[in-house]
Design an enzyme around this catalytic site. Structure first.
Site, PDB file in Angstrom:
ATOM      1  N   ARG A  38      -7.617 -17.412   6.886  1.00 50.21           N
ATOM      2  CA  ARG A  38      -6.934 -16.138   7.144  1.00 50.21           C
ATOM      3  C   ARG A  38      -5.570 -16.350   7.794  1.00 50.21           C
ATOM      4  NH1 ARG A  38      -8.231 -13.811  11.467  1.00 50.21           N
ATOM      5  NH2 ARG A  38     -10.498 -13.913  11.266  1.00 50.21           N
ATOM      6  N   TYR A  90       8.976   6.542  -1.966  1.00 50.13           N
ATOM      7  CA  TYR A  90       7.572   6.372  -2.344  1.00 50.13           C
ATOM      8  C   TYR A  90       6.651   7.181  -1.419  1.00 50.13           C
ATOM      9  CZ  TYR A  90       3.108   4.079  -3.212  1.00 50.13           C
ATOM     10  OH  TYR A  90       1.789   3.831  -3.502  1.00 50.13           O
ATOM     11  N   ASP A 161      13.115  -0.461   1.666  1.00 52.51           N
ATOM     12  CA  ASP A 161      12.124  -0.747   0.633  1.00 52.51           C
ATOM     13  C   ASP A 161      12.904  -1.065  -0.641  1.00 52.51           C
ATOM     14  OD1 ASP A 161      10.296  -0.522  -1.517  1.00 52.51           O
ATOM     15  OD2 ASP A 161       8.979   0.764  -0.335  1.00 52.51           O
ATOM     16  N   LYS A 186       5.036  -4.702  -8.502  1.00 50.54           N
ATOM     17  CA  LYS A 186       5.865  -4.106  -9.542  1.00 50.54           C
ATOM     18  C   LYS A 186       6.709  -5.192 -10.227  1.00 50.54           C
ATOM     19  CE  LYS A 186       4.006  -0.463  -7.661  1.00 50.54           C
ATOM     20  NZ  LYS A 186       4.608   0.207  -6.530  1.00 50.54           N
TER      21      LYS A 186
HETATM   22  C1  LIG Z   1       4.205   0.692  -5.258  1.00 47.98           C
HETATM   23  C2  LIG Z   1       5.160   0.859  -4.146  1.00 47.98           C
HETATM   24  C3  LIG Z   1       4.794   0.558  -2.831  1.00 47.98           C
HETATM   25  C4  LIG Z   1       3.389   0.159  -2.452  1.00 47.98           C
HETATM   26  O1  LIG Z   1       3.034  -1.072  -2.984  1.00 47.98           O
HETATM   27  P1  LIG Z   1       1.522  -1.484  -3.364  1.00 47.98           P
HETATM   28  O2  LIG Z   1       1.673  -2.882  -3.817  1.00 47.98           O
HETATM   29  O3  LIG Z   1       1.057  -0.524  -4.415  1.00 47.98           O
HETATM   30  O4  LIG Z   1       0.719  -1.336  -2.107  1.00 47.98           O
HETATM   31  C5  LIG Z   1       5.762   0.667  -1.847  1.00 47.98           C
HETATM   32  N1  LIG Z   1       7.015   1.082  -2.125  1.00 47.98           N
HETATM   33  C6  LIG Z   1       7.396   1.394  -3.379  1.00 47.98           C
HETATM   34  C7  LIG Z   1       8.796   1.849  -3.633  1.00 47.98           C
HETATM   35  C8  LIG Z   1       6.482   1.300  -4.425  1.00 47.98           C
HETATM   36  O5  LIG Z   1       6.871   1.633  -5.661  1.00 47.98           O
END
Ligand SMILES: *Cc1c(COP(=O)(O)O)cnc(C)c1O
Length: 369
Positions: A38, A90, A161, A186
């Site tokens: 971990r 998001y 982000d 993504k």
């Molecule tokens: C999908 C997404 C997240 C969250 O990510 P996960 O891997 O689904 O937990 C955060 N910020 C943005 C802009 C996203 O598109």
């Protein structure tokens, strides 16, 4: 991946996957690189080196993008309790921050293009400025350099982000951000087979604090996921260049279509600022609204043969969804978010036009059927 020459015969051409819950150890474990799984794993670290290299920073990977943002909120929230988060970013991050409200975090969704409002809010107490650019799903562009200046004047940590752009297209740390959150799920991994996230920073203290929260919070990446993301990142620059070209071309197709009411894409809404912040392309996403609202948007999504219906984005295959089907999403009811893949543009264009005609029906000038 690029660490050391590794030129000796017999060295594997690709890094191994370390599937181990513990590493052999005796005595004081704090002196060892690896003891319990971990706390650290060589496969995560391989990925973290690669992510760090992309941004000249230190990366910490997590089990998901939301695990990464949660760890960051726990660390920054110790000293800064007001979260000035972009109101059109998001929705999951806003929902997540709500979980920390009982522990004193104040959620303040704000328009990050309204500098007057931000200035006022920043003056009201220790705050975190949490931007996202381009935003998911409206693809609005935030002026990161200007926002970082504002944050610095008020002693507010500035978080960006960077999921929709990725480090291949935009480097927020160079524009003054203190740290960057990315959902590697993504475009960064890019093959729709991994859930993973990261925080990158040049602040050594923040980096250490994040690693501690990851270890004790337990939202660690799986070694196999880390390996898949590492493999995906090898082609990130190529994929996202092609995806950006496809998305920009489809934005032009949409803007010229009679059934389309609005197109949300940096090339249309804010080309100057976007071109400065993201000179190599605007990413895989383009959002749009059609005449006829939610029902027509659902028909569009159902009318494609190539573009896959579903959430998430950034994969090599194109996909889309009507975004407001998710509870808590603030996007307009009829907004469709399209993620362009790497398919030939002509095939994508034909599929898009077929789906739009399908939704419009004869009364809006489509061919019907
Ligand atoms: C999908 C997404 C997240 C969250 O990510 P996960 O891997 O689904 O937990 C955060 N910020 C943005 C802009 C996203 O598109």
């Amino acid at each position: 991946m690029q660490e050391g020459p590794a030129q000796s015969p017999g060295t594997p051409s690709s890094p191994p996957i370390h599937l181990a819950s513990f590493f052999l150890s005796q005595g004081d474990p704090s002196a060892m690189a690896y003891a319990y799984g971990r706390a650290g794993n060589p496969t995560w670290e391989e990925l973290e080196r690669e992510l760090g290299r992309l941004e000249d920073a230190q990366a910490t990977t997590f089990a998901s993008g939301l695990a990464a943002s949660f760890a960051l909120l726990l660390v920054l929230g110790r000293t800064h309790r007001r979260l000035l988060i972009a109101d059109d970013g998001y929705y999951g991050t806003r929902k997540q921050a709500g979980l920390l409200a009982p522990f004193g975090l104040e959620l303040l969704p704000t328009d990050h293009t309204d500098f007057g409002a931000l200035e006022r809010e920043l003056g009201r107490g220790p705050s975190i400025l949490w931007s996202e650019s381009p935003t998911n799903p409206r693809l609005r562009v935030h002026d990161l350099e200007r926002l970082s200046g504002l944050a610095r004047r008020h002693g507010a940590p500035f978080v960006v982000d960077n999921t929709t752009a990725t480090a291949a297209l935009q480097r927020p740390l160079d524009l003054g951000a203190d740290c960057v959150v990315t959902s590697l799920t993504k475009s960064a991994s890019g093959h729709s087979d991994v859930i993973l996230g990261s925080v990158t920073t040049r602040d050594g203290k923040l980096h250490q604090a994040l690693r501690e929260v990851r270890n004790l919070g337990g939202a660690i990446p799986g070694p196999l996921e880390a390996w898949l993301a590492l493999r995906g990142i090898r082609t990130l620059a190529l994929r996202i260049e092609r995806q950006s070209q496809n998305a920009s071309a489809l934005a032009r197709v949409l803007a010229a279509h009679p059934a389309v009411l609005a197109v949300h894409h940096p090339s249309i809404t804010d080309p100057k600022l976007a071109g400065r912040q993201m000179p190599r392309g605007f990413g895989p996403l383009v959002s749009f609204e059609v005449q006829g609202g939610a029902a027509a948007a659902d028909r569009v999504v159902g009318g494609a043969r190539l573009i896959r219906p579903g959430t998430s984005f950034g994969g090599v295959e194109s996909s889309w969804e009507r975004r407001a089907r998710w509870a808590g999403e603030s996007a307009p009811e009829g907004l469709v978010r399209l993620s362009a893949g790497i398919e030939p543009l002509e095939e994508l264009r034909a599929d898009l036009l077929r789906a739009l005609a399908h939704a419009a029906g004869p009364q809006l000038g489509g061919p019907g059927a």
